[in-house]
Scaffold this motif. Structure first.
Motif, mmCIF file in Angstrom:
data_model
loop_
_atom_site.group_PDB
_atom_site.id
_atom_site.type_symbol
_atom_site.label_atom_id
_atom_site.label_comp_id
_atom_site.label_asym_id
_atom_site.label_seq_id
_atom_site.Cartn_x
_atom_site.Cartn_y
_atom_site.Cartn_z
ATOM 1 N N THR A 87 -11.607 69.650 15.870
ATOM 2 C CA THR A 87 -12.333 70.736 16.421
ATOM 3 C C THR A 87 -13.321 70.348 17.630
ATOM 4 N N PRO A 88 -14.051 71.462 18.353
ATOM 5 C CA PRO A 88 -14.822 70.700 19.536
ATOM 6 C C PRO A 88 -15.680 69.832 18.964
ATOM 7 N N GLY A 89 -15.954 68.677 19.519
ATOM 8 C CA GLY A 89 -16.839 67.803 18.973
ATOM 9 C C GLY A 89 -16.219 66.755 18.128
ATOM 10 N N SER A 90 -15.194 66.643 17.985
ATOM 11 C CA SER A 90 -14.448 65.550 17.271
ATOM 12 C C SER A 90 -14.577 64.357 18.031
ATOM 13 N N LYS A 91 -14.732 63.424 17.187
ATOM 14 C CA LYS A 91 -14.848 61.966 18.048
ATOM 15 C C LYS A 91 -13.437 61.107 17.564
ATOM 16 N N VAL A 92 -12.708 60.766 18.194
ATOM 17 C CA VAL A 92 -11.519 60.035 17.731
ATOM 18 C C VAL A 92 -11.031 58.895 18.624
ATOM 19 N N TYR A 93 -10.077 57.943 18.139
ATOM 20 C CA TYR A 93 -9.621 56.948 19.001
ATOM 21 C C TYR A 93 -8.285 56.806 18.552
ATOM 22 N N TRP A 94 -7.609 55.954 19.543
ATOM 23 C CA TRP A 94 -6.185 55.806 19.139
ATOM 24 C C TRP A 94 -6.161 54.229 19.646
ATOM 25 N N ASN A 95 -5.800 53.550 18.549
ATOM 26 C CA ASN A 95 -5.788 52.042 18.746
ATOM 27 C C ASN A 95 -4.273 51.454 19.084
ATOM 28 N N ASN A 96 -4.107 50.987 20.158
ATOM 29 C CA ASN A 96 -2.482 50.725 20.526
ATOM 30 C C ASN A 96 -2.421 49.145 20.245
ATOM 31 N N ARG A 97 -1.991 48.716 19.121
ATOM 32 C CA ARG A 97 -1.625 47.231 18.898
ATOM 33 C C ARG A 97 -2.941 46.365 18.868
ATOM 34 N N GLY A 98 -4.057 46.864 18.973
ATOM 35 C CA GLY A 98 -5.169 46.185 19.046
ATOM 36 C C GLY A 98 -5.622 45.437 20.439
#
Ligand code: MN
Ligand code: MN
Length: 486
Positions: A87-98
């Motif tokens: 939702t608006p304001g979500s804080k995310v990351y996607w870690n690609n193999r470190g």
């Protein structure tokens, strides 16, 4: 009439005209308000800690991850699948193999309207170990290497080097190695010839007098005590490595071990206005962009979704599944779409990418008075003059680079000017003398607007690069403004 009015009155028509028409760039140290100067120094202190913490692509991503998690950013892969999770304001990351990472804060407007991205690279030139590196010769043991990225070989000799990296043992255990950073640790070095014996060497071209194959790091000299074995010094080192890391010689083949300068980031100059360190290219831009994201994570929900792309392998052509030529950015935007309120489709993904705007945040070769004939002073970047905008990259007629659209340059100029962020030009040397490329062209291939924009650096790609603290801080201010208003 005030003092300012008096001064204006005293100006000749020509002076007033010059002020109106000429693009003069002031030194920010002179024009910055006192409270900014305080922040500049504090920012420099934080940056040195960040650099010392992350001397490899993996360590740098690790440092980024730590600060994101501390502010509640969540792993995109671990969030439940399906729409409506973000939702608006979500804080995310996607870690690609470190080794590379995308992070962001979702905005109020739908993703289909595009996102604002700042991309910077986490890798830096260094000396990698070969897959079978350990050998013994002349009562010494060495680590054979293959350098990574564009280096002047000779600069990496006769300095203390630390060994950083990761190996996977046969039992499957992942072993991180960091040796040479604490005061008690041993270090390594690539030896060079003494001047008395170097008469022939000194006649060679700089590119040849220390060949890539000659970059062998001294690693030991003490034999294993046993008359019945050969290569005792090598065996002794393998014994020590086995004791400490549980590894055997074959494990070097399943490893990423990197020699990097063993020294720490330091203030430079009597006035402490600069920082000398390994890895300003491009961790200065990583840090500036990350700092902007962390700041915004503590503010109101942004209008548009903002993303930080911290990418690997830029120094060897953005190759591999952790580099900018991979589909990593597309994939992470696809994940965002699939987990937000938009119903996912290929059309929507393409639309989002094509409507996005990016700053390719990378360093620029600052004007060096010692080599002034190679720079065009009108378009060179200078210490103290702020964020560098590089409209086009490439070499030999802009070939192989990226060239930002005038309309997009105008949009960025407008954001920077409105926010009083000083910016300057930054070509990569005189025409046909220099040049280079960044990740910009790979982002541009996706249809988005992209402009190169970063920090001026001296001695780039050397073990000890130099930047100005105020330019680093200005980059942060510029990136903040872009994320807020882009
Ligand atoms: Mn770079
Ligand atoms: Mn570089």
């Amino acid at each position: 009439m005030g003092k300012q009015d008096d001064e204006d009155e005293a100006k000749s028509p020509g002076q007033r005209l010059a002020e109106k028409l000429l693009a003069t760039k002031k030194n920010r140290w002179e024009s910055a308000p006192p409270e900014e100067l305080e922040r500049v120094n504090a920012f420099g202190e934080e940056y040195k800690v960040f650099l010392n913490r992350g001397k490899t692509e993996r360590e740098c991503v690790g440092a980024v991850l730590e600060s994101l998690q501390a502010l509640g950013f969540q792993d995109l892969e671990k969030l439940m699948p399906g729409p409506g999770i973000l939702t608006p304001g979500s804080k995310v990351y996607w870690n690609n193999r470190g080794k590379s990472l995308v992070c962001g804060i979702t905005g109020k407007s739908p993703l289909s309207e595009g996102v604002n991205i700042i991309g910077a690279h986490v890798d830096a030139p260094r000396i990698d170990l070969k897959t079978n590196p350990l050998y013994e010769e002349g009562e010494l043991a060495y680590l054979d290497t293959h350098y990574y990225g564009g280096i002047k070989h000779y600069q990496w000799t006769a300095i203390p080097l630390a060994l950083h990296g990761t190996l996977i043992r046969e039992d499957g255990v992942k072993q991180d190695i960091c040796l040479g950073e604490s005061e008690e640790d041993p270090v390594f070095t690539i030896t060079d010839l003494l001047p008395h014996l170097a008469r022939e060497q000194m006649q060679k071209k700089a590119a040849e007098f220390m060949s890539g194959e000659e970059l062998n790091a001294l690693a030991g000299s003490r034999p294993y005590k046993d008359g019945k074995v050969k290569e005792k010094i090598k065996l002794n080192l393998l014994h020590l490595l086995h004791e400490r890391y549980g590894m055997v010689e074959q494990d070097f083949a399943c490893a990423e071990l990197e020699l990097v300068p063993a020294f720490k980031a330091r203030d430079l100059g009597f006035d402490r206005s600069m920082i000398g360190a390994y890895g300003h290219d491009d961790r200065s831009c990583v840090f500036a962009a990350l700092s902007a994201i962390l700041r915004l994570a503590q503010e109101a929900v942004p209008a548009k979704t903002l993303l930080g792309l911290f990418i690997d392998k830029e120094e060897i052509g953005s190759v591999g599944n952790t580099g900018a030529q991979s589909r990593m950015l597309e994939n992470s935007v696809a994940y965002l779409l699939a987990k937000s309120n938009d119903s996912y489709s290929e059309t929507l993904l393409r639309q989002c990418l094509a409507r996005s705007a990016m700053l390719s945040a990378d360093v620029n070769p600052a004007f060096d008075p010692n080599f002034d004939s190679l720079y065009d002073r009108k378009t060179a970047s200078y210490f103290g003059k702020g964020l560098v905008l590089t409209k086009y990259t490439g070499s030999g007629g802009k070939s192989g680079g990226s060239d930002a659209n005038a309309e997009y340059c105008a949009k960025i100029r407008d954001i920077l000017n409105r926010n009083a962020v000083p910016w300057q030009y930054g070509d990569m040397g005189k025409v046909d003398k220099g040049g280079g490329g960044t990740i910009a062209k790979y982002a541009a291939n996706l249809g988005m607007e992209v402009l190169d924009c970063g920090v001026p650096v001296l001695s780039m790609h050397s073990p000890f690069e130099v930047l100005s603290k105020i330019d680093l801080y200005t980059a942060y201010r510029g990136y903040l403004a872009f994320f807020r208003e882009g």
